[in-house]
Design a protein around this motif. Structure first.
Motif, PDB file in Angstrom:
ATOM      1  N   ASP A  38      -6.409 -57.403 -16.599  1.00 56.83           N
ATOM      2  CA  ASP A  38      -6.244 -57.712 -15.179  1.00 56.83           C
ATOM      3  C   ASP A  38      -7.363 -58.589 -14.633  1.00 56.83           C
ATOM      4  O   ASP A  38      -7.133 -59.394 -13.734  1.00 56.83           O
ATOM      5  CB  ASP A  38      -6.168 -56.424 -14.356  1.00 56.83           C
ATOM      6  CG  ASP A  38      -4.856 -55.697 -14.562  1.00 56.83           C
ATOM      7  OD1 ASP A  38      -3.856 -56.352 -14.909  1.00 56.83           O
ATOM      8  OD2 ASP A  38      -4.837 -54.457 -14.384  1.00 56.83           O
ATOM      9  N   LYS A  41      -6.510 -62.125 -15.544  1.00 56.42           N
ATOM     10  CA  LYS A  41      -5.356 -62.534 -14.741  1.00 56.42           C
ATOM     11  C   LYS A  41      -5.796 -62.920 -13.334  1.00 56.42           C
ATOM     12  O   LYS A  41      -5.391 -63.961 -12.815  1.00 56.42           O
ATOM     13  CB  LYS A  41      -4.333 -61.401 -14.679  1.00 56.42           C
ATOM     14  CG  LYS A  41      -3.122 -61.731 -13.835  1.00 56.42           C
ATOM     15  CD  LYS A  41      -2.142 -60.582 -13.822  1.00 56.42           C
ATOM     16  CE  LYS A  41      -0.925 -60.915 -12.983  1.00 56.42           C
ATOM     17  NZ  LYS A  41       0.060 -59.829 -13.004  1.00 56.42           N
ATOM     18  N   SER A  42      -6.629 -62.107 -12.695  1.00 54.70           N
ATOM     19  CA  SER A  42      -7.052 -62.400 -11.326  1.00 54.70           C
ATOM     20  C   SER A  42      -7.997 -63.591 -11.252  1.00 54.70           C
ATOM     21  O   SER A  42      -8.146 -64.197 -10.200  1.00 54.70           O
ATOM     22  CB  SER A  42      -7.680 -61.166 -10.676  1.00 54.70           C
ATOM     23  OG  SER A  42      -8.888 -60.825 -11.293  1.00 54.70           O
TER      24      SER A  42
END
Length: 89
Positions: A38, A41-42
């Protein structure tokens, strides 16, 4: 499977080894590449899932045209490069 490749400058900030992923679009390939990361991804995508302004994606040597939906096609032999965009003045 397509290969997602992150540039060395991204590796200085985040864990992002190259990986083999399935998918027929950039979106599908990235969803698989980011499935257990994550933080990465961010860094690449905003909260709406669009490519951040400071990032570039090239598929097989050409910059993608759809930065919002990431609908550009990929195939099993595609190389998807993710890199930080440079600006200057």
């Amino acid at each position: 499977m397509a290969t997602v490749i992150f540039t060395k400058n991204l590796e200085r900030h985040l864990s992002c080894p190259s990986q083999q992923v399935s998918g027929t679009t950039v979106r599908e390939a990235l969803d698989n590449a980011f499935s257990d990361n994550d933080q990465l991804k961010s860094y690449v995508l905003d909260d709406q899932g669009r490519l951040r302004k400071h990032m570039l994606i090239a598929v097989d040597g050409s910059t993608i045209s759809d930065r919002i939906h990431l609908s550009d096609s990929v195939n099993e032999q595609s190389e998807i490069y993710i890199l930080q965009a440079l600006s200057g003045g």
